[in-house]
Design a protein around this motif. Structure first.
Motif, PDB file in Angstrom:
ATOM      1  N   SER A  69      -8.469   1.988  -7.462  1.00 23.94           N
ATOM      2  CA  SER A  69      -9.313   0.860  -7.049  1.00 23.94           C
ATOM      3  C   SER A  69     -10.791   1.129  -7.279  1.00 23.94           C
ATOM      4  O   SER A  69     -11.613   0.215  -7.153  1.00 23.94           O
ATOM      5  CB  SER A  69      -9.088   0.550  -5.565  1.00 23.94           C
ATOM      6  N   ARG A  96      -4.239  -1.983  -5.449  1.00 17.38           N
ATOM      7  CA  ARG A  96      -5.384  -1.167  -5.861  1.00 17.38           C
ATOM      8  C   ARG A  96      -5.631  -1.264  -7.364  1.00 17.38           C
ATOM      9  O   ARG A  96      -6.776  -1.136  -7.823  1.00 17.38           O
ATOM     10  CB  ARG A  96      -5.181   0.280  -5.409  1.00 17.38           C
ATOM     11  N   ASP A 127       0.860  -1.179   0.000  1.00 19.01           N
ATOM     12  CA  ASP A 127       0.000   0.000   0.000  1.00 19.01           C
ATOM     13  C   ASP A 127       0.901   1.235   0.000  1.00 19.01           C
ATOM     14  O   ASP A 127       1.524   1.572   1.005  1.00 19.01           O
ATOM     15  CB  ASP A 127      -0.894  -0.007   1.241  1.00 19.01           C
TER      16      ASP A 127
END
Length: 292
Positions: free
Chosen positions: A255, A50, A34
């Motif tokens: 995403s 994502r 992330d």
């Protein structure tokens, strides 16, 4: 008048974030994590988890350098950005595949990979040289934005309309040669940041489809407006993720593409229309550019 492809398949400025926060050092960053937790001082919209959540299957990565590099080292900086793109695509072979053709997009999709293409975000990157333009094409660039937020020596940008102070009154004669050379090579002509006169000149000169991207702001309404105005065959998606400071609620990163499509379903879009928006329009236009 040339066919217009409004917006384009998911333009993304992640390479610029590598330049800003990692000095273009790809192997010091893990894009499979992330990225909001890696570059904590930035608002990062893109990483591999994502991308997968957003069901992204093809991406034009932006090769962008600032206008203040013009007349200095724009070509060198652009090559560094292009190198960064190629490095992070190569680092994750199970996710990305570098492609340069419409068929390449389809082949990558069949392999379950994200087709990765490159767009040159500003005509200042070629330093007024058709030779440089050809070299960027040979390196994989498949669209060029004619101007960014500065005039080139051969084309006016969008700010001259606001200031009412054109420098060239559109394209110069050399600028028209740039458009024709892009046609000959098989490159999309991106008119996102040009003046109205530059846009008209480019449409008059070009023998191939061109692109005109809009930002996310009010994206559902933009998509519907274009569909209603000139038809569903002339719209695709361009987001400018990692290239803008703010985004609409619900569309904060890569995403969220499924949310966009869910909204369009609620607005009555058919499966066939959504397929055209998602990629079929781009593939069709890309093939036409290649034919020229």
């Amino acid at each position: 008048m040339s066919e217009i492809v409004t917006a384009i398949l998911k333009h993304n400025d992640l390479p610029w974030q590598y330049a800003e926060y990692a000095d273009n050092k790809v192997y010091t960053v893990d894009l499979e994590t992330d990225m909001r937790k890696v570059w904590v001082n930035a608002t990062i919209h893109t990483d591999i988890p994502r991308i997968r959540a957003g069901k992204l299957s093809a991406q034009f990565w932006a090769c962008f350098v600032r206008c203040n590099s013009q007349y200095k080292d724009a070509v060198r900086q652009s090559l560094i950005q292009l190198d960064t793109i190629k490095k992070f695509v190569k680092r994750y072979p199970n996710t990305f595949e570098f492609v340069t053709t419409a068929q390449g997009i389809l082949d990558a999709f069949s392999a379950g990979k994200v087709a990765s293409l490159v767009g040159l975000e500003g005509g200042h990157s070629i330093d007024s040289s058709l030779s440089n333009l050809r070299m960027f094409y040979d390196l994989g660039v498949r669209y060029m934005t004619v101007t960014h937020s500065c005039n080139t020596p051969w084309a006016d940008n969008w700010t001259v309309d606001k200031d009412k102070n054109p420098e060239h009154n559109g394209l110069t004669e050399f600028g028209k040669k740039v458009i024709l050379e892009m046609n000959r090579l098989g490159m999309f002509i991106d008119l996102s940041h040009v003046s109205k006169k530059t846009m008209l000149d480019s449409l008059e000169v070009s023998r191939a489809p061109v692109m005109y991207k809009r930002k996310w702001r009010g994206c559902h309404d933009h998509i519907d407006h274009i569909k209603n105005l000139i038809g569903v065959d002339f719209v695709a998606i361009g987001a400018d993720y990692d290239g803008v400071p703010t985004l609409p609620v619900g569309l904060e990163d890569v995403s969220t593409y499924p949310s966009l499509f869910a909204e369009l379903v609620e607005r009555g879009w058919t499966k066939e229309q959504l397929q055209k928006l998602a990629g079929k329009n781009l593939i069709r236009a890309f093939k036409k550019v290649e034919e020229i």
